[in-house]
Design a protein around this motif. Sequence first.
Motif, short mmCIF file in Angstrom:
data_model
loop_
_atom_site.label_atom_id
_atom_site.label_comp_id
_atom_site.label_asym_id
_atom_site.label_seq_id
_atom_site.Cartn_x
_atom_site.Cartn_y
_atom_site.Cartn_z
N LEU A 493 -19.85 52.87 -21.36
CA LEU A 493 -18.59 53.14 -21.99
C LEU A 493 -18.56 52.67 -23.40
CD1 LEU A 493 -16.15 52.42 -19.10
CD2 LEU A 493 -17.22 54.48 -19.66
N ASN A 494 -19.27 51.55 -23.50
CA ASN A 494 -19.49 50.92 -25.04
C ASN A 494 -20.27 51.88 -25.74
OD1 ASN A 494 -17.82 48.63 -24.45
ND2 ASN A 494 -19.68 47.29 -23.84
N ALA A 495 -21.45 52.35 -25.34
CA ALA A 495 -22.14 53.32 -26.10
C ALA A 495 -21.43 54.64 -26.32
CB ALA A 495 -23.52 53.66 -25.16
N LEU A 496 -20.57 54.94 -25.32
CA LEU A 496 -19.75 56.32 -25.96
C LEU A 496 -18.75 56.01 -27.09
CD1 LEU A 496 -18.33 57.74 -22.37
CD2 LEU A 496 -19.73 59.07 -24.53
N GLY A 497 -18.30 54.68 -26.96
CA GLY A 497 -17.22 54.48 -28.03
C GLY A 497 -17.79 54.42 -29.40
N THR A 498 -19.19 54.01 -29.62
CA THR A 498 -19.74 53.71 -30.87
C THR A 498 -20.69 55.20 -31.38
OG1 THR A 498 -21.68 52.67 -29.56
CG2 THR A 498 -19.76 51.05 -30.41
N TYR A 499 -21.07 55.91 -30.44
CA TYR A 499 -21.94 57.00 -30.85
C TYR A 499 -20.92 57.86 -31.89
CZ TYR A 499 -24.36 61.50 -30.40
OH TYR A 499 -25.15 62.54 -30.64
N THR A 500 -21.84 58.19 -32.81
CA THR A 500 -21.07 58.95 -33.93
C THR A 500 -21.25 60.58 -33.94
OG1 THR A 500 -22.91 58.51 -35.41
CG2 THR A 500 -20.91 57.14 -35.65
N GLY A 501 -22.16 61.06 -32.88
CA GLY A 501 -22.56 62.32 -32.63
C GLY A 501 -21.26 63.08 -32.10
N ALA A 502 -21.58 64.39 -31.82
CA ALA A 502 -20.59 65.24 -30.86
C ALA A 502 -20.91 64.99 -29.50
CB ALA A 502 -20.78 66.85 -31.29
N VAL A 503 -19.84 64.94 -28.68
CA VAL A 503 -19.84 64.97 -26.90
C VAL A 503 -19.10 65.79 -26.49
CG1 VAL A 503 -19.56 63.24 -25.25
CG2 VAL A 503 -20.07 62.26 -27.60
N VAL A 504 -19.72 66.20 -25.51
CA VAL A 504 -19.01 67.18 -24.59
C VAL A 504 -19.23 66.47 -23.15
CG1 VAL A 504 -18.48 69.47 -23.46
CG2 VAL A 504 -19.42 69.20 -25.86
N LEU A 505 -17.91 66.32 -22.70
CA LEU A 505 -17.96 65.07 -21.46
C LEU A 505 -17.58 65.66 -20.14
CD1 LEU A 505 -18.64 62.16 -20.39
CD2 LEU A 505 -16.33 61.79 -21.12
N VAL A 506 -17.93 65.70 -19.24
CA VAL A 506 -17.53 65.94 -17.84
C VAL A 506 -17.46 64.69 -16.94
CG1 VAL A 506 -17.90 67.27 -15.69
CG2 VAL A 506 -18.24 68.48 -17.75
N THR A 507 -16.38 64.32 -16.43
CA THR A 507 -16.26 63.08 -15.74
C THR A 507 -15.13 63.00 -14.88
OG1 THR A 507 -16.22 60.69 -16.08
CG2 THR A 507 -14.99 61.99 -17.37
N HIS A 508 -15.09 62.23 -13.89
CA HIS A 508 -14.04 61.80 -13.04
C HIS A 508 -13.48 60.46 -13.15
CE1 HIS A 508 -15.57 65.14 -10.54
NE2 HIS A 508 -14.48 65.06 -9.87
N ASP A 509 -14.21 59.71 -14.22
CA ASP A 509 -14.09 58.29 -14.62
C ASP A 509 -12.97 58.06 -15.78
OD1 ASP A 509 -14.26 55.78 -15.37
OD2 ASP A 509 -16.29 55.70 -15.26
N PRO A 510 -11.62 57.75 -15.49
CA PRO A 510 -10.86 57.62 -16.69
C PRO A 510 -11.38 56.91 -17.73
CG PRO A 510 -9.71 57.44 -14.38
CD PRO A 510 -11.27 57.27 -14.19
N GLY A 511 -12.07 55.85 -17.24
CA GLY A 511 -12.59 54.87 -18.37
C GLY A 511 -13.44 55.43 -19.36
#
Length: 543
Positions: A493-511
């Motif tokens: 989750l911390n890595a997701l928050g700091t990554y500066t590239g584009a992200v397409v995310l599929v998840t069941h995790d609200p966090g």
Amino acid sequence: MIVTSDLEVRVGARTLLTAPGQQLRVQPGDRIGLVGRNGAGKTTTMRILAGEAEPYAGAVTRSGTVGYLPQDSREGNIEVTARERVLSARGLDKIQSAMERQQEIMETTADDNRRDTAIRKYSRLEEQYHTLGGYEAASEAARICDALGLPARILDQQLKTLSGGQRRRVELAQILFAASAGSGKSATTLLLDEPTNHLDADSITWLREFLNRHEGGLIMISHDVDLLEAVCNKIWFLDAVRGEADVYNMGWKKYLDARATDEARRRRERANAEKKASALKKQAAKLGAKATKAAAAKQMLARAEKMIESTDEIRRSDKVAHITFPEPAPCGKTPMNATGLTKMYGSLEVFAGVDLAIDRGSRVVVLGFNGAGKTTLLKLLAGVERTDGEGGIVSGHGLKIGYFAQEHDTIDPEATVWENTVRACPDAGAQDLRGLLGAFMFSGDQLEQPAGTLSGGEKTRLALAALVSSRANVLLLDEPTNNLDPVSREQVLNALGTYTGAVVLVTHDPGAVEALDPERVIVLPDGTEDLWSDEYMEIVELA
């Protein structure tokens, strides 16, 4: 009932678990939570208890029926329908198929003798069908499937047309149907490895009630602490540092309190022992200066060492993977543009005409009910599957894709950890790769371990390690927090928050959605695109 005898579990040269005597045993009514950090040996131990693998030493005795849900379910014949797969748990699928063949003969043949033979066969089959529960059992199987998010329209589809999440729910439904005697009660021992993966909130609530009614034994691996608290009356903690199992005959909250109390006792006793031993060593040093007192000094030193050894070892903090996503390679304003993406399975349309422009640094969440095509869409974007029809992907300047597959499809189970990493990062130097794997908690003999023997959490870490070295500027992430222990999940989750590239995310995790802080949302199967708002979080929690 399952009983182990002097069990020892190893992977390569690494000892994961030693359980002397009959320390680990499962009896009717036991609802055991098997816990420990990723890599502690939970999945390997579960496979051994299920009879899917052999222990390094010791034995496992099983009596009665065992229902095992592995973390990575691999179905057999994917040409059968979901309904047939579930009914096969009691052999009803074959009887039903045979009845349908005889009925077809009765309705179409003009030969009286052949019709009479078909009528006799049908009668015998129908009697057998009734003996096994027959039509009531089929209705019961449908109720279980519906509770797990598999409605009737899904049950008549072949497994090959279903998403990975749907197929795993079919496997869970089959196991629970086999263990059910109409009310969820039976003597079957259930071994469930992450059973809530791909389940929505309503299905998890139903599963919790089912497991609480289950009268047979249960061992469950889960990172869902609410489920552990609601269901389990015993906890087995696999200590990755000591390679031992601690058995707690209590529920989750009491286990947490007992473990905290035990840790405090260990530290207190260790501190007292070290203080007394230090005083003895100082006295021994003074005596040792005199030749006549050398023997007494030696005895004091031995006593000091024994004092330390007699105390329980303090549990060292578990190592934590240092998960970061890559510094993205330079790219144009719109590195990826998808138009008219369509996916069909025979005559079944999953979705059609989906358009999606991925701008540099954009953050997109893909939502939809289970089976709406979320994983399929990511596979099309990753180039793993091809779109049906005239749509396609246009790669912009500098596009570099990093794809994390929900079912760890990017990992070769026959290749080692090292071989998988080299294939994913062919341009990286050996020393850099060793450093990378070390940051993700892979080192020494683990590098030569076949990837197929890793736990789900370890496979997740291995797949994420490959992404780090990729310098991808568009990450396609399909359930990246599945199977991770709480500490590793926080790292992602911390890595997701700091990554500066584009992200397409599929998840069941609200966090995960909160960490991404998305700008846009694509809702399947309609392919509707919208700006993100907090109203969509409810879909994440219920999907």
